[in-house]
Scaffold this motif. Structure first.
Motif, PDB file in Angstrom:
ATOM      1  N   ASP A  66      47.491  43.972  34.157  1.00 34.26           N
ATOM      2  CA  ASP A  66      48.078  44.157  35.488  1.00 34.26           C
ATOM      3  C   ASP A  66      48.621  42.860  36.089  1.00 34.26           C
ATOM      4  O   ASP A  66      49.223  42.881  37.148  1.00 34.26           O
ATOM      5  CB  ASP A  66      47.092  44.828  36.442  1.00 34.26           C
ATOM      6  CG  ASP A  66      45.854  43.995  36.674  1.00 34.26           C
ATOM      7  OD1 ASP A  66      45.649  43.003  35.954  1.00 34.26           O
ATOM      8  OD2 ASP A  66      45.083  44.331  37.581  1.00 34.26           O
ATOM      9  N   GLN A  67      48.444  41.720  35.407  1.00 32.73           N
ATOM     10  CA  GLN A  67      48.993  40.450  35.893  1.00 32.73           C
ATOM     11  C   GLN A  67      49.513  39.627  34.730  1.00 32.73           C
ATOM     12  O   GLN A  67      48.992  39.715  33.614  1.00 32.73           O
ATOM     13  CB  GLN A  67      47.932  39.639  36.635  1.00 32.73           C
ATOM     14  CG  GLN A  67      47.566  40.206  37.967  1.00 32.73           C
ATOM     15  CD  GLN A  67      46.722  39.223  38.772  1.00 32.73           C
ATOM     16  OE1 GLN A  67      46.576  38.062  38.437  1.00 32.73           O
ATOM     17  NE2 GLN A  67      46.147  39.698  39.858  1.00 32.73           N
ATOM     18  N   THR A  83      52.446  34.124  39.715  1.00 27.78           N
ATOM     19  CA  THR A  83      51.779  35.226  39.037  1.00 27.78           C
ATOM     20  C   THR A  83      52.479  36.520  39.428  1.00 27.78           C
ATOM     21  O   THR A  83      52.741  36.766  40.603  1.00 27.78           O
ATOM     22  CB  THR A  83      50.288  35.291  39.434  1.00 27.78           C
ATOM     23  OG1 THR A  83      49.679  34.053  39.046  1.00 27.78           O
ATOM     24  CG2 THR A  83      49.588  36.431  38.741  1.00 27.78           C
ATOM     25  N   TYR A  84      52.800  37.323  38.433  1.00 30.16           N
ATOM     26  CA  TYR A  84      53.434  38.618  38.668  1.00 30.16           C
ATOM     27  C   TYR A  84      52.395  39.710  38.494  1.00 30.16           C
ATOM     28  O   TYR A  84      51.594  39.660  37.582  1.00 30.16           O
ATOM     29  CB  TYR A  84      54.589  38.835  37.676  1.00 30.16           C
ATOM     30  CG  TYR A  84      55.695  37.824  37.810  1.00 30.16           C
ATOM     31  CD1 TYR A  84      56.713  38.021  38.723  1.00 30.16           C
ATOM     32  CD2 TYR A  84      55.707  36.671  37.040  1.00 30.16           C
ATOM     33  CE1 TYR A  84      57.727  37.094  38.857  1.00 30.16           C
ATOM     34  CE2 TYR A  84      56.716  35.741  37.156  1.00 30.16           C
ATOM     35  CZ  TYR A  84      57.725  35.959  38.068  1.00 30.16           C
ATOM     36  OH  TYR A  84      58.731  35.042  38.199  1.00 30.16           O
ATOM     37  N   ARG A  85      52.445  40.711  39.380  1.00 29.05           N
ATOM     38  CA  ARG A  85      51.527  41.845  39.294  1.00 29.05           C
ATOM     39  C   ARG A  85      52.300  43.073  38.839  1.00 29.05           C
ATOM     40  O   ARG A  85      53.385  43.359  39.329  1.00 29.05           O
ATOM     41  CB  ARG A  85      50.880  42.116  40.655  1.00 29.05           C
ATOM     42  CG  ARG A  85      49.988  40.945  41.089  1.00 29.05           C
ATOM     43  CD  ARG A  85      49.267  41.256  42.333  1.00 29.05           C
ATOM     44  NE  ARG A  85      48.197  42.186  41.981  1.00 29.05           N
ATOM     45  CZ  ARG A  85      47.375  42.717  42.861  1.00 29.05           C
ATOM     46  NH1 ARG A  85      47.492  42.416  44.146  1.00 29.05           N
ATOM     47  NH2 ARG A  85      46.417  43.529  42.495  1.00 29.05           N
ATOM     48  N   SER A  87      53.666  46.601  38.695  1.00 37.50           N
ATOM     49  CA  SER A  87      53.847  47.586  39.756  1.00 37.50           C
ATOM     50  C   SER A  87      54.300  48.942  39.221  1.00 37.50           C
ATOM     51  O   SER A  87      54.182  49.944  39.918  1.00 37.50           O
ATOM     52  CB  SER A  87      54.842  47.087  40.801  1.00 37.50           C
ATOM     53  OG  SER A  87      56.092  46.834  40.210  1.00 37.50           O
ATOM     54  N   ARG A 113      46.546  49.283  46.274  1.00 31.04           N
ATOM     55  CA  ARG A 113      46.873  48.798  44.928  1.00 31.04           C
ATOM     56  C   ARG A 113      45.891  49.272  43.853  1.00 31.04           C
ATOM     57  O   ARG A 113      46.137  49.117  42.675  1.00 31.04           O
ATOM     58  CB  ARG A 113      46.952  47.273  44.914  1.00 31.04           C
ATOM     59  CG  ARG A 113      48.253  46.765  45.463  1.00 31.04           C
ATOM     60  CD  ARG A 113      48.640  45.439  44.873  1.00 31.04           C
ATOM     61  NE  ARG A 113      48.792  45.401  43.431  1.00 31.04           N
ATOM     62  CZ  ARG A 113      49.936  45.579  42.777  1.00 31.04           C
ATOM     63  NH1 ARG A 113      51.034  45.848  43.445  1.00 31.04           N
ATOM     64  NH2 ARG A 113      49.970  45.479  41.471  1.00 31.04           N
TER      65      ARG A 113
END
Length: 137
Positions: A66-67, A83-85, A87, A113
């Motif tokens: 998820d990251q 950091t990208y989550r 989606s 979330r």
């Protein structure tokens, strides 16, 4: 990470006047605000004489998290920590490009979330689990 290209992907070297195996690497000069990853999910073969093509779905499972942090993939002079989550995940159901497959999407609920929503045409329902940490095909 450095990747050695296959012999069929050799490039012509003007210095030695022959095709030479080579390597490639990918570095990002700056990180975008939003990151979209498109994974190659089909092998496509084109017949050189007829021009006809065939496709085969790559069914190898991919473990998604998820990251993701891409700081190690940026150039040395631009080490911005971002950091990208995860989606959303787009899922293809079917065998190949030419069999009229079907797509569904699992996306994070923007209100909370910790919950995920499955979209399948006109149907929307809570997802049993998030795509992060599972294998996707």
């Amino acid at each position: 990470e450095v990747e050695t290209l296959e012999a069929t992907e050799a490039v012509f070297c003007s210095k030695c006047r022959s095709k030479t195996r080579t390597t490639k690497t990918l570095e990002l000069s700056r990180l975008p605000n939003a990151l979209i990853c498109h994974l190659k999910r089909f092998n496509v073969t084109v017949d050189a004489i007829s021009g006809d093509f065939s496709s085969e779905k790559i069914t190898e499972e991919i473990n998604v998290t998820d990251q993701i942090d891409l700081i190690s993939e940026t150039t040395a002079n631009n080490r911005t920590n971002r950091t990208y989550r995860l989606s959303a995940v787009l899922h293809h159901h079917g065998e190949g490009l030419d069999d009229e497959g079907h797509y569904t999407t699992t996306r994070v609920d923007t209100c909370c979330r910790s919950s995920w929503i499955l979209h399948n045409d006109d149907n929307t329902s809570p997802s049993m689990s998030p795509p992060g940490g599972q294998s996707a095909s």
